[in-house]
Every structure is written in structure tokens, then in C-alpha cells.
Scaffold this motif. Sequence first.
Motif, PDB file in Angstrom:
ATOM      1  N   GLN A 129       0.859  -1.183   0.000  1.00  0.00           N
ATOM      2  CA  GLN A 129       0.000   0.000   0.000  1.00  0.00           C
ATOM      3  C   GLN A 129       0.899   1.238   0.000  1.00  0.00           C
ATOM      4  N   SER A 130       0.338   2.396  -0.162  1.00  0.00           N
ATOM      5  CA  SER A 130       1.127   3.627  -0.157  1.00  0.00           C
ATOM      6  C   SER A 130       1.801   3.862   1.196  1.00  0.00           C
ATOM      7  N   THR A 147       0.681  -3.908   9.710  1.00  0.00           N
ATOM      8  CA  THR A 147       1.428  -3.149   8.702  1.00  0.00           C
ATOM      9  C   THR A 147       2.899  -3.112   9.035  1.00  0.00           C
TER      10      THR A 147
END
Length: 125
Positions: free
Chosen positions: A104-105, A123
Motif C-alpha cells: 500500500q502507499s 502493517t
Amino acid sequence: MKKVNIPEGYPQLMPYLIVADAAAFIEFTKSVFGAEERYKAMRDEKLIMHAEVKIGDSVIMLADATEQYTKQPAGLFVYVDDCDQVYAKALANGATTKMEPADQSYGRSAGINDAFGNTWWITSV
């Protein structure tokens, strides 16, 4: 802003979860996230009245659900060293997939639902 009196070793904000089978939830956090059990007070021989686990510099407070205090699951976001590895540990410990690991960004991220009704966003940067 007025200074808040916070006991040493606690962050200013902590989630408080009320779950079915708090003892199993504690074991899940230990197995998946390497949590440290900091405190546990029993309501009786079976139910946890209050417990605390520490993941990194964060504390999660929790208790067993009762008729008076019903389940209160949450969504939790946690940074880890290796998203894919922790995601696999979570699945091996009874979690189900909400979102498979993907870039993801903001980093590599995955979502899981634990057996206690909580959603975890895992994450790594």
C-alpha cells in the motif's frame, strides 16, 4: 494543555476490549504479536475481571464478557517488523483473512479478524 497524571509504563490512550474467553485472547496476542502479559485479576476461578497485555510500547486492557459487561470488540492497527510473517502467525492461531498482505502507499499491510470479534490491521513499513 494541562499535564495528565499517567502511571509510569502506560501510554495516554489504550484500547479496552471486553471479549469472550479473555485468557485465549491473551494467548493469541502472545503467539501472534509477542505480547507480554503485564497484569491479570480474576473475577472468579474462570473469568478475567481485568488484564493487560503490552505489544511494543502499547497496552491493551481487557476483560471477559459478562451479562453486565457485554462484548466490545474493536479495530486495531499495529506496526510489525514483517507483515507477511505476522499475518501467517495470525492465521495459524485461528484468525481469518479480511485482506491478504499487499503493498500500500503506507507500507505492506494485511487485515485479519481474530476469533474474539476484533479486526487487526497489520502493517510493516
